[in-house]
Design an enzyme around this catalytic site. Structure first.
Site, PDB file in Angstrom:
ATOM      1  N   TYR A  65       0.856  -1.186   0.000  1.00 25.47           N
ATOM      2  CA  TYR A  65       0.000   0.000   0.000  1.00 25.47           C
ATOM      3  C   TYR A  65       0.898   1.245   0.000  1.00 25.47           C
ATOM      4  O   TYR A  65       1.590   1.526   0.986  1.00 25.47           O
ATOM      5  CB  TYR A  65      -0.900   0.037   1.229  1.00 25.47           C
ATOM      6  CG  TYR A  65      -2.019  -0.984   1.240  1.00 25.47           C
ATOM      7  CD1 TYR A  65      -2.347  -1.723   0.116  1.00 25.47           C
ATOM      8  CD2 TYR A  65      -2.759  -1.208   2.396  1.00 25.47           C
ATOM      9  CE1 TYR A  65      -3.375  -2.652   0.139  1.00 25.47           C
ATOM     10  CE2 TYR A  65      -3.801  -2.125   2.423  1.00 25.47           C
ATOM     11  CZ  TYR A  65      -4.097  -2.847   1.295  1.00 25.47           C
ATOM     12  OH  TYR A  65      -5.118  -3.766   1.321  1.00 25.47           O
ATOM     13  N   PHE A 220     -14.368  -4.440  -0.293  1.00 23.79           N
ATOM     14  CA  PHE A 220     -15.484  -3.893  -1.071  1.00 23.79           C
ATOM     15  C   PHE A 220     -16.801  -4.179  -0.348  1.00 23.79           C
ATOM     16  O   PHE A 220     -17.751  -4.709  -0.940  1.00 23.79           O
ATOM     17  CB  PHE A 220     -15.515  -4.470  -2.490  1.00 23.79           C
ATOM     18  CG  PHE A 220     -14.367  -4.056  -3.353  1.00 23.79           C
ATOM     19  CD1 PHE A 220     -13.911  -2.736  -3.359  1.00 23.79           C
ATOM     20  CD2 PHE A 220     -13.730  -4.972  -4.173  1.00 23.79           C
ATOM     21  CE1 PHE A 220     -12.845  -2.351  -4.165  1.00 23.79           C
ATOM     22  CE2 PHE A 220     -12.661  -4.589  -4.983  1.00 23.79           C
ATOM     23  CZ  PHE A 220     -12.220  -3.268  -4.971  1.00 23.79           C
ATOM     24  N   PRO A 221     -16.912  -3.831   0.948  1.00 22.32           N
ATOM     25  CA  PRO A 221     -18.137  -4.139   1.707  1.00 22.32           C
ATOM     26  C   PRO A 221     -19.347  -3.342   1.251  1.00 22.32           C
ATOM     27  O   PRO A 221     -20.480  -3.692   1.611  1.00 22.32           O
ATOM     28  CB  PRO A 221     -17.757  -3.773   3.143  1.00 22.32           C
ATOM     29  CG  PRO A 221     -16.724  -2.695   2.987  1.00 22.32           C
ATOM     30  CD  PRO A 221     -15.922  -3.115   1.778  1.00 22.32           C
ATOM     31  N   LEU A 222     -19.115  -2.301   0.468  1.00 24.91           N
ATOM     32  CA  LEU A 222     -20.221  -1.520  -0.091  1.00 24.91           C
ATOM     33  C   LEU A 222     -20.240  -1.602  -1.613  1.00 24.91           C
ATOM     34  O   LEU A 222     -20.877  -0.777  -2.275  1.00 24.91           O
ATOM     35  CB  LEU A 222     -20.115  -0.050   0.358  1.00 24.91           C
ATOM     36  CG  LEU A 222     -20.247   0.183   1.862  1.00 24.91           C
ATOM     37  CD1 LEU A 222     -19.962   1.634   2.202  1.00 24.91           C
ATOM     38  CD2 LEU A 222     -21.634  -0.219   2.347  1.00 24.91           C
ATOM     39  N   GLY A 223     -19.554  -2.597  -2.149  1.00 24.12           N
ATOM     40  CA  GLY A 223     -19.383  -2.613  -3.584  1.00 24.12           C
ATOM     41  C   GLY A 223     -18.303  -1.614  -3.947  1.00 24.12           C
ATOM     42  O   GLY A 223     -17.455  -1.268  -3.129  1.00 24.12           O
ATOM     43  N   PHE A 226     -15.700   1.105  -9.103  1.00 22.69           N
ATOM     44  CA  PHE A 226     -14.996   0.513 -10.233  1.00 22.69           C
ATOM     45  C   PHE A 226     -15.988  -0.180 -11.157  1.00 22.69           C
ATOM     46  O   PHE A 226     -16.980  -0.773 -10.717  1.00 22.69           O
ATOM     47  CB  PHE A 226     -13.962  -0.510  -9.763  1.00 22.69           C
ATOM     48  CG  PHE A 226     -12.747   0.086  -9.131  1.00 22.69           C
ATOM     49  CD1 PHE A 226     -12.006   1.059  -9.785  1.00 22.69           C
ATOM     50  CD2 PHE A 226     -12.335  -0.331  -7.875  1.00 22.69           C
ATOM     51  CE1 PHE A 226     -10.878   1.601  -9.207  1.00 22.69           C
ATOM     52  CE2 PHE A 226     -11.202   0.204  -7.283  1.00 22.69           C
ATOM     53  CZ  PHE A 226     -10.476   1.183  -7.948  1.00 22.69           C
ATOM     54  N   LEU A 229     -18.347  -3.739 -10.628  1.00 24.62           N
ATOM     55  CA  LEU A 229     -18.713  -4.057  -9.252  1.00 24.62           C
ATOM     56  C   LEU A 229     -19.968  -3.293  -8.862  1.00 24.62           C
ATOM     57  O   LEU A 229     -19.994  -2.062  -8.923  1.00 24.62           O
ATOM     58  CB  LEU A 229     -17.576  -3.700  -8.294  1.00 24.62           C
ATOM     59  CG  LEU A 229     -16.246  -4.416  -8.529  1.00 24.62           C
ATOM     60  CD1 LEU A 229     -15.224  -3.983  -7.486  1.00 24.62           C
ATOM     61  CD2 LEU A 229     -16.425  -5.923  -8.485  1.00 24.62           C
TER      62      LEU A 229
END
Length: 313
Positions: A65, A220-223, A226, A229
């Site tokens: 990161y 990606f807990p909320l989508g 990008f 998705l």
């Protein structure tokens, strides 16, 4: 102690769950977006410290990161307090030398080198959990050539690092259910896969993790915005529930995850203090049975993996 007793403790964001045998807040912090503050390191440090002030005690990170920037910020912000905060890192990828983006780093010697780099940049002697990022399933880049490494060889390397005291717990990321089953004898403590209210293809794997006391930590807990998705916050039922409760659609999406299964831990990320506080406040949102039923009825949306990879490339 029962699952209900653990998750009903509201003294920390989202209540308290278990990660590698340790009690932690069910809402932690995903540090990847700290890279957005590369030009303002003091602000990045202040954000990390604010998260811990608000009860965050587990932080997800990786050496790749920001090519070490994020870990450096965490190490500086939390110097002397690593025992109070559980770092969760991951290996299996590395920054492309002299460029941008990531490339696979799946070979056993690369996994060990990555853990050593994490230890140095975080300034710790041992990392509580390290996730092995597999690249033969899920979304994102795929391994090829000499980077196609058998899972058993990778697990052998991870177990050796645990035996050497470099890490405490072994996790898996972007893993298929067959891979998880094969890895169970190694003592898996965490699984990170893409998963949300509108992307629930891994429901069987979530249940397997719950049965084995393994933390389920969705990314990606909320989508995602990008391509390819689906976004939780675009769903009419989510928007309606948010309006009825006087909260945001994002908070409804995070609250659903917490109520869906007791082994779910969240690591929403941000580079903004206000957004951080909103994410943590989602742990106080309670969805009643009627609202949960309406949300549960939302069909899972198909991921367009090809579109996502094209966008990432």
């Amino acid at each position: 102690m029962t699952d209900d007793t653990i998750t009903d403790d509201r003294s920390r964001p989202g209540g308290v769950g278990e990660l590698a045998g340790r009690r932690v807040a069910r809402i932690g912090f995903g540090a990847m977006q700290l890279e957005r503050l590369r030009g303002d390191r003091p602000a990045a440090i202040a954000l990390v410290r604010r998260a811990t002030e608000l009860g965050v005690d587990h932080i997800d990170t990786a050496e790749f990161y920001g090519d070490g920037f994020v870990n450096g910020v965490l190490g500086e912000a939390l110097a002397g307090h690593d025992g109070d905060v559980q770092f969760v890192s991951k290996v299996g990828a590395e920054v492309v030398p002299g460029g941008h983006g990531l490339r696979p780093a799946q070979r056993p010697e690369q996994l060990r080198a990555a853990v050593e780099a994490n230890l140095r940049s975080l300034g710790v002697e041992r990392i509580p959990v390290v996730n092995l990022r597999r690249m033969d399933s899920g979304i994102g880049i795929r391994a090829d050539g000499d980077q196609v490494v058998p899972l058993d060889d990778q697990l052998e390397a991870m177990v050796a690092m645990r035996d050497d005291g470099m890490i405490d717990g072994i996790g898996l990321s972007s893993v298929a259910i067959d891979g998880l089953r094969r890895a169970l004898p190694a003592g898996v403590v965490c699984v990170q896969n893409a998963y949300s209210l509108v992307a629930r293809d891994d429901e069987d794997m979530l249940a397997l993790c719950q049965a084995h006391g393994i933390a389920w930590v969705p990314y990606f807990p909320l989508g995602s915005a990008f391509a390819g998705l689906p976004k939780v916050t675009d769903e009419p039922e989510v928007i309606s529930a948010a309006e009825a409760l006087g909260v945001t659609a994002s908070q409804v999406g995070l609250a659903w995850l917490l109520q869906h299964a007791p082994n779910v831990l969240l690591i929403p990320g941000t580079a903004d203090a206000g957004h951080l506080e909103a994410n943590l406040a989602a742990g106080s949102v309670v969805l009643d049975a009627e609202t949960l039923a309406r949300l549960d009825a939302i069909p899972t949306r198909e991921l367009d993996v090809a579109a996502f990879r094209a966008r990432q490339g």
